[in-house]
Design a protein around this motif. Structure first.
Motif, PDB file in Angstrom:
ATOM      1  N   PHE A  96       0.771  -1.218  -0.009  1.00  0.00           N
ATOM      2  CA  PHE A  96       0.177  -0.070  -0.102  1.00  0.00           C
ATOM      3  C   PHE A  96       0.833   1.363  -0.003  1.00  0.00           C
ATOM      4  O   PHE A  96       0.786   2.242  -0.630  1.00  0.00           O
ATOM      5  N   GLU A  97       1.980   1.253   0.909  1.00  0.00           N
ATOM      6  CA  GLU A  97       2.794   2.289   1.028  1.00  0.00           C
ATOM      7  C   GLU A  97       3.467   2.602  -0.323  1.00  0.00           C
ATOM      8  O   GLU A  97       3.655   3.760  -0.734  1.00  0.00           O
ATOM      9  N   CYS A  98       3.800   1.567  -0.896  1.00  0.00           N
ATOM     10  CA  CYS A  98       4.637   1.546  -2.481  1.00  0.00           C
ATOM     11  C   CYS A  98       3.502   2.186  -3.299  1.00  0.00           C
ATOM     12  O   CYS A  98       4.009   2.923  -4.250  1.00  0.00           O
ATOM     13  N   GLY A  99       2.237   1.820  -3.519  1.00  0.00           N
ATOM     14  CA  GLY A  99       1.574   2.092  -4.265  1.00  0.00           C
ATOM     15  C   GLY A  99       1.015   3.489  -4.276  1.00  0.00           C
ATOM     16  O   GLY A  99       1.034   4.345  -5.060  1.00  0.00           O
ATOM     17  N   ALA A 100       1.025   4.117  -2.819  1.00  0.00           N
ATOM     18  CA  ALA A 100       0.523   5.407  -2.494  1.00  0.00           C
ATOM     19  C   ALA A 100       1.713   6.262  -2.914  1.00  0.00           C
ATOM     20  O   ALA A 100       1.733   7.472  -3.668  1.00  0.00           O
ATOM     21  N   GLN A 101       3.069   5.990  -2.480  1.00  0.00           N
ATOM     22  CA  GLN A 101       4.283   6.639  -3.187  1.00  0.00           C
ATOM     23  C   GLN A 101       4.294   6.769  -4.579  1.00  0.00           C
ATOM     24  O   GLN A 101       4.571   7.758  -5.301  1.00  0.00           O
ATOM     25  N   MET A 102       3.981   5.712  -5.260  1.00  0.00           N
ATOM     26  CA  MET A 102       4.136   5.799  -6.681  1.00  0.00           C
ATOM     27  C   MET A 102       2.818   6.814  -7.501  1.00  0.00           C
ATOM     28  O   MET A 102       3.484   7.261  -8.346  1.00  0.00           O
ATOM     29  N   VAL A 103       1.761   6.641  -6.839  1.00  0.00           N
ATOM     30  CA  VAL A 103       0.818   7.608  -7.334  1.00  0.00           C
ATOM     31  C   VAL A 103       1.261   9.163  -7.299  1.00  0.00           C
ATOM     32  O   VAL A 103       1.299   9.934  -8.107  1.00  0.00           O
ATOM     33  N   MET A 104       1.990   9.438  -6.016  1.00  0.00           N
ATOM     34  CA  MET A 104       2.721  10.951  -5.901  1.00  0.00           C
ATOM     35  C   MET A 104       3.704  11.059  -6.804  1.00  0.00           C
ATOM     36  O   MET A 104       3.637  12.220  -7.534  1.00  0.00           O
ATOM     37  N   PRO A 139       1.059 -15.900  -0.291  1.00  0.00           N
ATOM     38  CA  PRO A 139       0.268 -15.003   0.379  1.00  0.00           C
ATOM     39  C   PRO A 139       0.909 -13.558   0.606  1.00  0.00           C
ATOM     40  O   PRO A 139       0.308 -12.444   0.290  1.00  0.00           O
ATOM     41  N   ILE A 140       2.379 -13.761   0.701  1.00  0.00           N
ATOM     42  CA  ILE A 140       3.181 -12.334   0.822  1.00  0.00           C
ATOM     43  C   ILE A 140       3.169 -11.512  -0.663  1.00  0.00           C
ATOM     44  O   ILE A 140       2.726 -10.351  -0.489  1.00  0.00           O
ATOM     45  N   ILE A 141       3.369 -12.382  -1.631  1.00  0.00           N
ATOM     46  CA  ILE A 141       3.166 -11.619  -2.915  1.00  0.00           C
ATOM     47  C   ILE A 141       1.830 -11.194  -3.153  1.00  0.00           C
ATOM     48  O   ILE A 141       1.738 -10.084  -3.822  1.00  0.00           O
ATOM     49  N   VAL A 142       0.843 -12.069  -3.105  1.00  0.00           N
ATOM     50  CA  VAL A 142      -0.356 -11.553  -3.430  1.00  0.00           C
ATOM     51  C   VAL A 142      -1.047 -10.398  -2.609  1.00  0.00           C
ATOM     52  O   VAL A 142      -1.468  -9.600  -3.242  1.00  0.00           O
ATOM     53  N   SER A 143      -0.495 -10.488  -1.357  1.00  0.00           N
ATOM     54  CA  SER A 143      -0.966  -9.152  -0.459  1.00  0.00           C
ATOM     55  C   SER A 143      -0.084  -7.953  -0.817  1.00  0.00           C
ATOM     56  O   SER A 143      -0.732  -6.979  -0.898  1.00  0.00           O
ATOM     57  N   PHE A 144       1.183  -8.286  -1.227  1.00  0.00           N
ATOM     58  CA  PHE A 144       1.801  -6.976  -1.988  1.00  0.00           C
ATOM     59  C   PHE A 144       1.315  -6.638  -2.727  1.00  0.00           C
ATOM     60  O   PHE A 144       1.278  -5.182  -3.192  1.00  0.00           O
ATOM     61  N   LEU A 145       0.842  -7.280  -3.940  1.00  0.00           N
ATOM     62  CA  LEU A 145       0.320  -6.991  -5.099  1.00  0.00           C
ATOM     63  C   LEU A 145      -1.302  -6.335  -4.906  1.00  0.00           C
ATOM     64  O   LEU A 145      -1.531  -5.148  -5.497  1.00  0.00           O
ATOM     65  N   THR A 146      -1.879  -6.935  -4.109  1.00  0.00           N
ATOM     66  CA  THR A 146      -3.287  -6.207  -3.948  1.00  0.00           C
ATOM     67  C   THR A 146      -3.178  -5.003  -3.115  1.00  0.00           C
ATOM     68  O   THR A 146      -3.843  -4.068  -3.450  1.00  0.00           O
ATOM     69  N   GLY A 147      -2.007  -4.984  -2.235  1.00  0.00           N
ATOM     70  CA  GLY A 147      -1.730  -3.754  -1.474  1.00  0.00           C
ATOM     71  C   GLY A 147      -1.441  -2.785  -2.428  1.00  0.00           C
ATOM     72  O   GLY A 147      -1.887  -1.462  -2.331  1.00  0.00           O
ATOM     73  N   TRP A 148      -0.508  -2.876  -3.061  1.00  0.00           N
ATOM     74  CA  TRP A 148       0.212  -2.035  -4.070  1.00  0.00           C
ATOM     75  C   TRP A 148      -0.897  -1.385  -4.968  1.00  0.00           C
ATOM     76  O   TRP A 148      -1.161  -0.352  -5.066  1.00  0.00           O
ATOM     77  N   LEU A 149      -1.936  -2.519  -5.546  1.00  0.00           N
ATOM     78  CA  LEU A 149      -3.092  -1.875  -6.520  1.00  0.00           C
ATOM     79  C   LEU A 149      -3.922  -0.740  -5.726  1.00  0.00           C
ATOM     80  O   LEU A 149      -4.514   0.011  -6.279  1.00  0.00           O
ATOM     81  N   ALA A 150      -4.269  -1.134  -4.482  1.00  0.00           N
ATOM     82  CA  ALA A 150      -5.006  -0.629  -3.408  1.00  0.00           C
ATOM     83  C   ALA A 150      -4.476   0.907  -3.187  1.00  0.00           C
ATOM     84  O   ALA A 150      -5.440   1.846  -3.162  1.00  0.00           O
ATOM     85  N   GLY A 151      -3.118   0.809  -2.963  1.00  0.00           N
ATOM     86  CA  GLY A 151      -2.529   2.203  -3.018  1.00  0.00           C
ATOM     87  C   GLY A 151      -2.617   2.830  -4.167  1.00  0.00           C
ATOM     88  O   GLY A 151      -3.023   4.037  -3.842  1.00  0.00           O
ATOM     89  N   ILE A 152      -2.230   2.490  -5.278  1.00  0.00           N
ATOM     90  CA  ILE A 152      -2.434   3.174  -6.283  1.00  0.00           C
ATOM     91  C   ILE A 152      -3.816   3.767  -6.596  1.00  0.00           C
ATOM     92  O   ILE A 152      -4.017   4.823  -7.125  1.00  0.00           O
ATOM     93  N   LEU A 153      -4.690   2.795  -6.349  1.00  0.00           N
ATOM     94  CA  LEU A 153      -6.167   3.393  -6.862  1.00  0.00           C
ATOM     95  C   LEU A 153      -6.752   4.149  -5.668  1.00  0.00           C
ATOM     96  O   LEU A 153      -7.971   4.768  -5.972  1.00  0.00           O
ATOM     97  N   GLY A 154      -6.092   4.105  -4.548  1.00  0.00           N
ATOM     98  CA  GLY A 154      -6.668   4.865  -3.496  1.00  0.00           C
ATOM     99  C   GLY A 154      -7.930   4.395  -2.982  1.00  0.00           C
ATOM    100  O   GLY A 154      -8.839   4.988  -2.466  1.00  0.00           O
ATOM    101  N   ILE A 155      -7.973   2.949  -2.614  1.00  0.00           N
ATOM    102  CA  ILE A 155      -9.203   2.287  -2.074  1.00  0.00           C
ATOM    103  C   ILE A 155      -8.710   1.408  -0.866  1.00  0.00           C
ATOM    104  O   ILE A 155      -7.538   1.269  -0.742  1.00  0.00           O
ATOM    105  N   GLY A 156      -9.564   0.770  -0.103  1.00  0.00           N
ATOM    106  CA  GLY A 156      -9.310  -0.018   0.970  1.00  0.00           C
ATOM    107  C   GLY A 156      -8.583  -1.270   0.564  1.00  0.00           C
ATOM    108  O   GLY A 156      -7.765  -1.881   1.154  1.00  0.00           O
TER     109      GLY A 156
END
Lengths: 351, 99
Positions: free
Chosen positions: A97-105, A189-206
């Motif tokens: 999520f943090e990576c996704g949010a930083q990437m959006v910025m 599960p680590i990779i799946v959660s990283f990818l879903t968290g990354w997508l959530a961070g980019i998309l700005g959703i929970g």
């Protein structure tokens, strides 16, 4: 009728409080049933009730944390929460999520990304909806094939079996997830959660909307365990989100508490309803919820090409989201009542 | 098939390895913070106290908020449990064993 309105101390707006309770009940039922926070439903709802957008998001996250905690407690008692899986995934989700949010910025500095992100979101929702309905049709085909042989399909049979392929990758350390009933590499599960968290961070959703199907189709969780485990994650990440939004001064606790009154009842109804509805029943309804969410976003996205219909499309998107909440929560509630009636009748017969 | 799966796997690993470094290298742009002040003139009692707390310290306001939310959640959850148990719903087991 002044008593029906309450002045919000922070946002400074008067809000129709029964509306908050009704909204809380609706999203509580849907959240407890599907295992998601439901920000895509609550935020427009709060906005309609008169909340400024910044407060709508913060208040939504605050109530989501409480609501998901209630649902997690209930699902936990049913054995639907795999805490080990939840904790493993939490690490991946937070980092992603943090990576996704930083990437959006970073992308924002390159140019306007909002529209691109929204189109990616639509594409992702389309893919999730396709996966769900493809899985359902494949399972039905298997059922028909089994029936033609005069057999009955085993209870644990699934349509799409991507998780079986992923389980063949045995990179140590291997973990056994008891509640989910699977043994796999911890990296899955680590990779799946990283990818879903990354997508959530980019998309700005929970992220519940992405994580729940990912838990089913990639990690291989049974539907009920996916719902419960996802809620466990939503509860923890929701509390973190509530803390950050509140620190920024964008949470209206009074509204969150009023919503929580409705959401507490709704969350229990939604969680208990999963007891009476089969896993594939939940998947079908989830597929429709994803389609509803996708159409509501599309109605906002096409507005630049159809300026004459802007108001109509805006109203349409809101009506669609609120209509979807009403219809789905009513359906889940009816199913729960029917299930309870059956259970009580069986209990009486046994006496 | 096995080769293709291996290729996908390496693509996935490189994505996971490079995505964080890319994102972290990018950093985040700083935007001017918008300060919102609660108007306490029309409020009294606990609402006025709450709005004053918001104006005085966002940290204390945050700590209280994240304590109140889960506590309220648990209280309402337990209350709903009692009501449902009183109706006669079995809240401890689920018979279904399927996907």
């Amino acid at each position: 009728m002044d008593w029906l309105y309450i002045l919000m101390p922070i946002a400074g707006v008067k809000i129709f409080w029964p509306g908050l309770i009704i909204l809380g009940i609706g999203v509580g039922i849907i959240g407890g049933f599907f295992g998601m926070g439901g920000a895509w439903m609550v935020t427009p709802g709060l906005n309609i009730l008169g909340f400024p957008m910044a407060f709508a998001i913060g208040t939504d996250i605050a109530h989501m944390a409480g609501k998901s905690l209630i649902s997690t407690m209930r699902h936990g008692k049913f054995g639907n929460v795999d805490y080990k899986l939840g904790m493993i995934m939490l690490v991946g989700t937070v980092v992603g999520f943090e990576c996704g949010a930083q990437m959006v910025m970073w992308l924002e500095r390159l140019g306007s990304v909002e529209k691109v992100v929204r189109w990616i979101y639509v594409g992702l929702l389309l893919f999730i909806a396709w996966t769900v309905f493809h899985d359902i049709s494949k399972r039905r085909a298997k059922e028909r094939a089994a029936a033609a042989k005069g057999e009955q399909l085993e209870a644990g049979a699934t349509g799409v079996e991507w998780h079986k392929t992923l389980h063949k990758i045995k990179i140590p350390p291997m973990v056994h997830l008891k509640a989910a009933g699977i043994t796999c590499s911890a990296w899955l599960p680590i990779i799946v959660s990283f990818l879903t968290g990354w997508l959530a961070g980019i998309l700005g959703i929970g992220g519940g909307l992405i994580r729940m199907p990912a838990l089913i189709y990639l990690v291989g969780c049974p539907t009920h365990v996916a719902v419960g485990t996802d809620l466990f994650e939503v509860a923890i990440s929701g509390l973190y989100g509530a803390a950050t939004y509140t620190f920024k001064g964008r949470t209206e606790l009074v509204a969150a508490m009023i919503m929580l009154v409705g959401a507490a009842c709704g969350a229990q109804v939604g969680a208990v309803a999963t007891k009476y509805i089969k896993g594939y029943g939940i998947r079908i309804m989830f597929g429709w919820a994803v389609i509803g969410c996708m159409v509501s976003i599309l109605m906002k996205l096409v507005q630049p090409w159809l300026p004459a219909y802007k108001n109509l499309l805006n109203t349409g998107a809101t009506v669609l989201v609120l209509g979807l909440i009403s219809v789905m929560s009513a359906y889940i509630f009816i199913k729960m009542v029917q299930g309870v009636k059956r259970e009580l009748a069986m209990k009486q017969q046994n006496i | 098939m096995k080769k293709r799966m291996q290729r996908y796997w390496w693509a996935l690993i490189s994505l996971v390895l490079f995505a964080p470094s890319l994102a972290l290298a990018a950093g985040g742009g700083k935007s001017a913070p918008v300060v919102i002040v609660a108007d306490t003139r029309k409020l009294d009692g606990i609402m006025a106290w709450w709005a004053n707390l918001y104006n005085e310290s966002h940290l204390q306001f945050m700590i209280l908020t994240i304590i109140i939310i889960p506590v309220t959640g648990v209280i309402f959850g337990v209350l709903a449990d009692i009501v449902m148990g009183w109706i006669g719903i079995d809240l401890k087991s689920r018979e279904l064993a399927e996907h």
